[in-house]
Design a protein around this motif. Sequence first.
Motif, PDB file in Angstrom:
ATOM      1  N   ASN A  23       1.317  -1.207   0.361  1.00  0.00           N
ATOM      2  CA  ASN A  23      -0.113   0.079  -0.156  1.00  0.00           C
ATOM      3  C   ASN A  23       0.867   1.411   0.359  1.00  0.00           C
ATOM      4  O   ASN A  23       0.607   2.643  -0.629  1.00  0.00           O
ATOM      5  CB  ASN A  23      -0.790  -0.102   1.519  1.00  0.00           C
ATOM      6  N   GLN A  34      -0.552  -6.136 -12.210  1.00  0.00           N
ATOM      7  CA  GLN A  34      -1.641  -5.652 -10.735  1.00  0.00           C
ATOM      8  C   GLN A  34      -2.308  -6.826 -10.857  1.00  0.00           C
ATOM      9  O   GLN A  34      -2.758  -7.179  -9.714  1.00  0.00           O
ATOM     10  CB  GLN A  34      -2.311  -4.243 -11.833  1.00  0.00           C
ATOM     11  N   SER A  35      -2.795  -7.504 -11.343  1.00  0.00           N
ATOM     12  CA  SER A  35      -3.743  -8.738 -10.789  1.00  0.00           C
ATOM     13  C   SER A  35      -2.858  -9.874  -9.492  1.00  0.00           C
ATOM     14  O   SER A  35      -4.151 -10.557  -9.039  1.00  0.00           O
ATOM     15  CB  SER A  35      -4.443  -8.843 -12.042  1.00  0.00           C
ATOM     16  N   ASN A  38      -2.698  -7.949  -6.933  1.00  0.00           N
ATOM     17  CA  ASN A  38      -4.441  -7.889  -5.894  1.00  0.00           C
ATOM     18  C   ASN A  38      -4.563  -9.094  -5.422  1.00  0.00           C
ATOM     19  O   ASN A  38      -5.453  -9.165  -4.109  1.00  0.00           O
ATOM     20  CB  ASN A  38      -5.177  -7.669  -7.028  1.00  0.00           C
ATOM     21  N   ASP A  39      -3.956 -10.201  -6.083  1.00  0.00           N
ATOM     22  CA  ASP A  39      -4.319 -11.481  -5.652  1.00  0.00           C
ATOM     23  C   ASP A  39      -3.073 -12.142  -4.205  1.00  0.00           C
ATOM     24  O   ASP A  39      -3.923 -12.220  -3.332  1.00  0.00           O
ATOM     25  CB  ASP A  39      -3.577 -12.862  -6.496  1.00  0.00           C
ATOM     26  N   GLN A  42      -5.054  -9.879  -1.058  1.00  0.00           N
ATOM     27  CA  GLN A  42      -5.906 -10.528  -1.179  1.00  0.00           C
ATOM     28  C   GLN A  42      -5.603 -12.106  -0.612  1.00  0.00           C
ATOM     29  O   GLN A  42      -6.305 -12.487   1.047  1.00  0.00           O
ATOM     30  CB  GLN A  42      -7.145 -11.125  -2.323  1.00  0.00           C
ATOM     31  N   TYR A  77      -6.784  -0.910  -0.911  1.00  0.00           N
ATOM     32  CA  TYR A  77      -6.056  -1.273  -1.917  1.00  0.00           C
ATOM     33  C   TYR A  77      -7.037  -1.662  -3.180  1.00  0.00           C
ATOM     34  O   TYR A  77      -6.735  -1.708  -4.238  1.00  0.00           O
ATOM     35  CB  TYR A  77      -4.277  -2.331  -1.170  1.00  0.00           C
ATOM     36  N   ILE A  78      -7.022  -2.631  -2.398  1.00  0.00           N
ATOM     37  CA  ILE A  78      -7.473  -3.625  -4.232  1.00  0.00           C
ATOM     38  C   ILE A  78      -8.797  -2.981  -4.521  1.00  0.00           C
ATOM     39  O   ILE A  78      -8.894  -3.784  -5.769  1.00  0.00           O
ATOM     40  CB  ILE A  78      -7.926  -5.346  -3.573  1.00  0.00           C
ATOM     41  N   ASN A  81      -7.793  -1.217  -7.130  1.00  0.00           N
ATOM     42  CA  ASN A  81      -6.876  -0.999  -7.997  1.00  0.00           C
ATOM     43  C   ASN A  81      -7.443  -2.005  -8.958  1.00  0.00           C
ATOM     44  O   ASN A  81      -6.256  -2.768  -9.302  1.00  0.00           O
ATOM     45  CB  ASN A  81      -4.941  -1.935  -7.219  1.00  0.00           C
TER      46      ASN A  81
END
Length: 81
Positions: A23, A34-35, A38-39, A42, A77-78, A81
Amino acid sequence: MERDVTQILSAATDSVDLINGVNDGSWDIANMEQSEINDMVQRNVDHLEIVLAYEEVIADDSDKTSYSDAISTGNAYIAAN
């Protein structure tokens, strides 16, 4: 099997550090899509949610604010983004 709360929270702190680092830009994510980022965030949010649900952790009277704050930070954040 009883789990050691100190060890559990120590492992959870690693997730807090990762989420906060991503972050605030201090975590090295230069070669990630980016994916993927994010994963990763998560997975760490999920880890913290699981840890905070452990009976031993719930019963422990230590301050868990940093963990719940990291969950909120990770989710925000997720979402952004």
